[in-house]
Design a protein around this motif. Structure first.
Motif, mmCIF file in Angstrom:
data_model
loop_
_atom_site.group_PDB
_atom_site.id
_atom_site.type_symbol
_atom_site.label_atom_id
_atom_site.label_comp_id
_atom_site.label_asym_id
_atom_site.label_seq_id
_atom_site.Cartn_x
_atom_site.Cartn_y
_atom_site.Cartn_z
ATOM 1 N N ALA A 3 31.858 69.997 97.420
ATOM 2 C CA ALA A 3 31.367 70.853 98.341
ATOM 3 C C ALA A 3 32.332 72.252 98.594
ATOM 4 O O ALA A 3 31.967 73.094 98.745
ATOM 5 C CB ALA A 3 30.991 70.332 99.668
ATOM 6 N N LEU A 4 33.657 72.017 98.726
ATOM 7 C CA LEU A 4 34.637 72.936 98.794
ATOM 8 C C LEU A 4 34.620 74.134 97.837
ATOM 9 O O LEU A 4 34.686 75.032 97.825
ATOM 10 C CB LEU A 4 35.912 72.406 98.829
ATOM 11 C CG LEU A 4 36.127 71.528 100.380
ATOM 12 C CD1 LEU A 4 37.490 70.843 100.354
ATOM 13 C CD2 LEU A 4 36.054 72.432 101.729
ATOM 14 N N ALA A 5 34.477 73.518 96.677
ATOM 15 C CA ALA A 5 34.204 74.298 95.463
ATOM 16 C C ALA A 5 33.039 75.291 95.645
ATOM 17 O O ALA A 5 33.167 76.325 95.197
ATOM 18 C CB ALA A 5 34.281 73.431 93.822
ATOM 19 N N PHE A 6 31.966 74.653 96.049
ATOM 20 C CA PHE A 6 30.916 75.654 96.122
ATOM 21 C C PHE A 6 31.012 76.708 97.077
ATOM 22 O O PHE A 6 30.721 77.583 97.214
ATOM 23 C CB PHE A 6 29.704 74.581 96.733
ATOM 24 C CG PHE A 6 28.761 73.799 95.713
ATOM 25 C CD1 PHE A 6 28.726 74.337 94.297
ATOM 26 C CD2 PHE A 6 28.224 72.618 95.977
ATOM 27 C CE1 PHE A 6 28.330 73.472 93.455
ATOM 28 C CE2 PHE A 6 27.504 71.895 94.959
ATOM 29 C CZ PHE A 6 27.693 72.284 93.697
ATOM 30 N N PHE A 7 31.899 76.256 98.324
ATOM 31 C CA PHE A 7 32.263 77.110 99.102
ATOM 32 C C PHE A 7 33.172 78.143 98.874
ATOM 33 O O PHE A 7 33.035 79.581 99.185
ATOM 34 C CB PHE A 7 32.690 76.749 100.561
ATOM 35 C CG PHE A 7 32.911 77.639 101.660
ATOM 36 C CD1 PHE A 7 32.047 77.914 102.599
ATOM 37 C CD2 PHE A 7 34.443 78.043 101.832
ATOM 38 C CE1 PHE A 7 32.164 78.876 103.365
ATOM 39 C CE2 PHE A 7 34.510 78.922 102.879
ATOM 40 C CZ PHE A 7 33.323 79.258 103.591
ATOM 41 N N ALA A 8 34.068 77.815 97.912
ATOM 42 C CA ALA A 8 35.072 78.652 97.518
ATOM 43 C C ALA A 8 34.227 79.677 96.232
ATOM 44 O O ALA A 8 34.705 80.800 96.347
ATOM 45 C CB ALA A 8 36.040 77.986 96.755
ATOM 46 N N ALA A 9 33.427 79.342 95.949
ATOM 47 C CA ALA A 9 32.461 80.219 94.753
ATOM 48 C C ALA A 9 31.808 81.478 95.916
ATOM 49 O O ALA A 9 31.580 82.365 95.026
ATOM 50 C CB ALA A 9 31.634 79.544 94.015
ATOM 51 N N THR A 10 31.703 81.101 97.051
ATOM 52 C CA THR A 10 30.826 82.044 97.638
ATOM 53 C C THR A 10 31.833 83.363 97.954
ATOM 54 O O THR A 10 31.348 84.336 98.452
ATOM 55 C CB THR A 10 30.292 81.395 98.853
ATOM 56 O OG1 THR A 10 31.361 81.058 99.978
ATOM 57 C CG2 THR A 10 29.273 80.446 98.601
ATOM 58 N N HIS A 11 32.998 83.250 98.201
ATOM 59 C CA HIS A 11 33.932 84.084 98.422
ATOM 60 C C HIS A 11 33.953 84.627 100.118
ATOM 61 O O HIS A 11 34.205 85.474 100.311
ATOM 62 C CB HIS A 11 33.884 85.079 97.486
ATOM 63 C CG HIS A 11 34.260 85.106 96.200
ATOM 64 N ND1 HIS A 11 33.712 85.933 95.190
ATOM 65 C CD2 HIS A 11 34.906 84.149 95.395
ATOM 66 C CE1 HIS A 11 34.090 85.288 94.027
ATOM 67 N NE2 HIS A 11 34.783 84.256 94.098
ATOM 68 N N LEU A 12 33.561 83.545 100.769
ATOM 69 C CA LEU A 12 33.363 83.940 101.995
ATOM 70 C C LEU A 12 34.746 83.289 102.722
ATOM 71 O O LEU A 12 35.291 82.394 102.416
ATOM 72 C CB LEU A 12 32.134 83.208 102.686
ATOM 73 C CG LEU A 12 30.866 83.413 102.336
ATOM 74 C CD1 LEU A 12 29.699 82.239 102.872
ATOM 75 C CD2 LEU A 12 30.431 84.681 102.671
ATOM 76 N N PRO A 13 34.844 84.213 104.122
ATOM 77 C CA PRO A 13 36.139 83.551 104.569
ATOM 78 C C PRO A 13 36.043 82.181 105.477
ATOM 79 O O PRO A 13 34.934 81.855 105.514
ATOM 80 C CB PRO A 13 36.090 84.845 106.055
ATOM 81 C CG PRO A 13 35.099 85.636 105.782
ATOM 82 C CD PRO A 13 34.193 85.083 104.769
ATOM 83 N N VAL A 14 37.239 81.672 105.476
ATOM 84 C CA VAL A 14 37.384 80.185 105.760
ATOM 85 C C VAL A 14 36.743 80.235 107.266
ATOM 86 O O VAL A 14 36.447 79.196 107.734
ATOM 87 C CB VAL A 14 38.717 79.731 105.956
ATOM 88 C CG1 VAL A 14 38.763 78.186 106.172
ATOM 89 C CG2 VAL A 14 39.346 80.033 104.187
ATOM 90 N N ALA A 15 37.098 81.288 108.297
ATOM 91 C CA ALA A 15 36.628 81.363 109.337
ATOM 92 C C ALA A 15 34.912 80.862 109.672
ATOM 93 O O ALA A 15 34.573 80.289 110.643
ATOM 94 C CB ALA A 15 36.660 82.485 110.209
ATOM 95 N N VAL A 16 34.261 81.142 108.665
ATOM 96 C CA VAL A 16 32.829 81.172 108.565
ATOM 97 C C VAL A 16 32.575 79.466 108.660
ATOM 98 O O VAL A 16 31.797 78.881 109.362
ATOM 99 C CB VAL A 16 32.108 81.738 107.492
ATOM 100 C CG1 VAL A 16 30.379 81.407 107.304
ATOM 101 C CG2 VAL A 16 32.393 83.236 107.677
ATOM 102 N N LEU A 17 33.300 78.853 107.556
ATOM 103 C CA LEU A 17 33.176 77.440 107.619
ATOM 104 C C LEU A 17 33.718 76.576 108.713
ATOM 105 O O LEU A 17 33.144 75.758 109.026
ATOM 106 C CB LEU A 17 34.065 76.950 106.308
ATOM 107 C CG LEU A 17 33.953 75.238 105.919
ATOM 108 C CD1 LEU A 17 32.442 75.031 105.702
ATOM 109 C CD2 LEU A 17 35.013 75.116 104.483
ATOM 110 N N LEU A 18 34.818 77.011 109.143
ATOM 111 C CA LEU A 18 35.395 76.245 110.443
ATOM 112 C C LEU A 18 34.374 76.455 111.630
ATOM 113 O O LEU A 18 34.376 75.562 112.210
ATOM 114 C CB LEU A 18 36.702 76.952 110.674
ATOM 115 C CG LEU A 18 37.847 76.816 109.624
ATOM 116 C CD1 LEU A 18 39.022 77.539 110.219
ATOM 117 C CD2 LEU A 18 38.338 75.389 109.460
ATOM 118 N N ARG A 19 33.757 77.624 111.784
ATOM 119 C CA ARG A 19 32.800 77.739 112.872
ATOM 120 C C ARG A 19 31.738 76.786 112.947
ATOM 121 O O ARG A 19 31.236 76.124 113.642
ATOM 122 C CB ARG A 19 32.289 79.285 112.940
ATOM 123 C CG ARG A 19 31.222 79.580 113.889
ATOM 124 C CD ARG A 19 30.953 80.966 113.944
ATOM 125 N NE ARG A 19 29.750 81.123 114.888
ATOM 126 C CZ ARG A 19 29.316 82.392 115.079
ATOM 127 N NH1 ARG A 19 29.559 83.519 114.275
ATOM 128 N NH2 ARG A 19 28.701 82.658 115.921
#
Length: 248
Positions: free
Chosen positions: A47-63
């Protein structure tokens, strides 16, 4: 942050929304019943690899993860304290159950993995495109229309609620834990529902005047490419393997 999540140009953003929906569903179904820590950790890494592929800021995920993990923390404490033997003394009379603590860790791993995958794969799809993709996947049209209307008018309801709260503040209303506050909020919810019903009737009449026949016209139909098929097949294979691994 929401605009940034929807307007990206990563590999994940360019995938067909239908493929992302199917992969997310398969991933959740494979991870949820898993009973192995190593399989859950692998799911979290995927799942973290999926998120890393989006190139989104980590703040989006932490929120997104903060409310979930706050609830999981309370659940984990309850499971650890109320679990069965064997128990381990922590501080004074406070003891925790090894099985309860292990179960709480396993639930936390799986819940975070699923939410991260949803954030990466579904959180990067525009709501309208998501509704059309669900309809293309043969989800009942009434459900997709309800979803699209909900997305469209949530902000309208929020603005209406803000106006009513400001009107209450102008009249020197101060929320307290008493009967008057409960009565006032009951009236607030009632007025909000009445106004929402009136607006729904006006919207229905306006749509009928514009010839709405129950279907939304789609100008750009999504077409699956080779990358979509490759991503879907590879992800489906990985999900089947993950499900077999987690159930062992």
């Amino acid at each position: 942050m929401l605009v940034e999540a929807l307007s990206g140009d990563s590999f994940i953003h360019r995938l067909d929304p239908r493929a992302r929906i199917v992969v997310t569903l398969l991933f959740a179904c494979a991870v949820a019943p898993a009973a192995q820590y190593d399989a859950s950790l692998f799911a979290l890494a995927t799942a973290l690899a999926f998120f890393a592929a989006t190139h989104l800021p980590v703040a989006v995920l932490l929120r997104r993860l903060l409310p979930l993990n706050g609830m999981l923390l309370v659940l984990g404490v309850l499971l650890a304290v109320a679990g069965e033997a064997p128990r381990v003394t922590v501080v004074g009379p406070l003891t925790i159950s090894e099985s309860g603590f292990g179960s709480s860790i396993l639930i936390a791993l799986k819940a975070n993995a699923i939410l991260i995958a949803i954030t990466a794969l579904l959180g990067t799809i525009e709501p309208v495109a998501l509704g059309h993709a669900l309809e293309a996947l043969r989800v009942p049209p009434k459900l997709t229309r309800l979803f699209l209307f909900t997305v469209r008018y949530l902000e309208v309801l929020r603005m209406e609620y803000s106006r009513l709260r400001r009107a209450m503040s102008v009249r020197a209303f101060s929320a307290r834990f008493n009967a008057h506050t409960l009565r006032a909020f009951g009236y607030l919810v009632g007025v909000l529902l009445v106004r929402a019903f009136d607006r729904a009737e006006r919207v229905q009449l306006a749509m009928k005047c514009r010839g709405f026949s129950g279907k939304y016209p789609v100008l750009h139909h999504a077409r699956a490419t080779g990358s979509d098929w490759l991503f879907g097949l590879a992800s489906a294979t990985a999900c089947v393997g993950l499900a077999w691994w987690g159930w062992q």
